[in-house]
Design an enzyme around this catalytic site. Structure first.
Site, short mmCIF file in Angstrom:
data_model
loop_
_atom_site.label_atom_id
_atom_site.label_comp_id
_atom_site.label_asym_id
_atom_site.label_seq_id
_atom_site.Cartn_x
_atom_site.Cartn_y
_atom_site.Cartn_z
CG ASP A 32 12.53 -0.45 1.94
OD1 ASP A 32 12.52 0.11 0.83
OD2 ASP A 32 11.65 -1.25 2.30
CG ASN A 34 16.25 6.34 -0.09
OD1 ASN A 34 16.16 6.69 1.08
ND2 ASN A 34 17.37 5.87 -0.61
CG HIS A 50 17.73 7.31 -4.54
ND1 HIS A 50 17.37 6.21 -3.76
CD2 HIS A 50 17.06 7.16 -5.72
CE1 HIS A 50 16.53 5.45 -4.45
NE2 HIS A 50 16.32 6.00 -5.63
CG ASN A 81 17.62 -1.77 -6.54
OD1 ASN A 81 18.38 -1.65 -5.58
ND2 ASN A 81 16.33 -2.05 -6.39
NE ARG A 203 12.97 -3.92 3.94
CZ ARG A 203 12.99 -4.57 2.80
NH1 ARG A 203 13.48 -5.79 2.75
NH2 ARG A 203 12.51 -4.03 1.70
NE ARG A 209 10.27 -7.38 0.61
CZ ARG A 209 9.42 -6.37 0.67
NH1 ARG A 209 8.49 -6.36 1.62
NH2 ARG A 209 9.48 -5.38 -0.20
#
Length: 254
Positions: A32, A34, A50, A81, A203, A209
């Site tokens: 997470d 980018n 990315h 996405n 993460r 989350r």
């Protein structure tokens, strides 16, 4: 120069404290940050963020191999996405094509015998992406030592729904009985097809989350949340996550 020297010392110190006999077998990662990284940079295009994220993922795979971690699963693209801008989605699809084609002749992948597999609803992806995925998977299909999973077109709830549909079809056809349904059967009908559950889920970007990632498989996973945005992740950040995992008293239950 001095800061880089101190960083290397800290990195070596972290490595020295890790127990090679207590490494997680399977590390899963939610990559997470980018897009936030590109916003911070100012004029950087989202696609460039990315691209840098791909570079980070390659580094993490290298670090994992060095640490003896057998399985890495990375959350690359969710079904949600697809709702992003056409430009961003197209850029990501082109990145997938480019990098899956690279895997076919990727020196480190083949030297370290890494099997590459995509998990998710690949039927939602463009034909060109699916063809590149097939090439990458076929070129590494013979390897058993290490596994690198990329979750693309993935959603944890959809994964469970699809698994239940497959099981229901088998019941309807008389191939199995209701009483045959157990955890192992569900595991074997997931996109991950009975893969060992992740020991550790990391993460980045400070969000805390799972965002629908490996909902069934993460029941007893240790969770680690890192403030670094994904393109900025350093080796010391990864080593801290492993250190934190090793310091925990793992319990299965409440």
């Amino acid at each position: 120069m001095a800061s880089n020297f101190l960083y290397k010392i800290y990195e070596k110190n972290l490595l020295r404290k890790l127990d090679p006999n207590r490494m997680p077998k399977h590390v899963a990662i939610i990559m997470d940050g980018n897009r936030r990284y590109t916003k911070i940079q100012g004029n950087m295009e989202v696609t460039r963020g990315h691209e840098l994220g791909v570079d980070t993922l390659e580094k993490v795979l290298d670090w994992s191999i060095d640490l003896g971690i057998e399985i890495v699963t990375a959350y690359a693209f969710s079904t949600a996405n697809f709702n992003r801008s056409d430009e961003e989605v197209e850029g990501l699809m082109n990145l997938f094509i480019k990098n899956f084609k690279r895997i076919v002749s990727h020196e480190k992948i083949h030297k370290n015998k890494v099997k590459v597999k995509v998990v998710g609803r690949t039927d939602l992806l463009p034909d060109s992406v699916r063809e590149a995925i097939a090439e990458a998977e076929e070129s590494t299909a013979m390897y058993e030592e290490r596994l690198f999973n990329l979750a693309i077109g993935y959603d944890g709830r959809l994964e469970l729904v699809d698994a239940f549909k497959k099981i229901a079809k088998e019941v309807k056809e008389g191939a199995i009985e209701i009483d045959d349904i157990d955890e192992e059967l569900v595991n074997n009908n997931l996109y991950t097809e009975g893969l060992a559950d992740p020991n550790l889920i990391i993460r980045t970007s400070g969000e805390e989350r799972l965002s629908g990632f490996l909902l069934w498989q993460s029941s007893y996973s240790e969770l680690y949340f890192c403030d670094s945005l994904w393109p900025e992740l350093r080796k010391v950040d990864y080593l801290r996550a492993i250190r934190d995992y090793q310091e925990r008293d793992r319990r299965f239950g409440i």
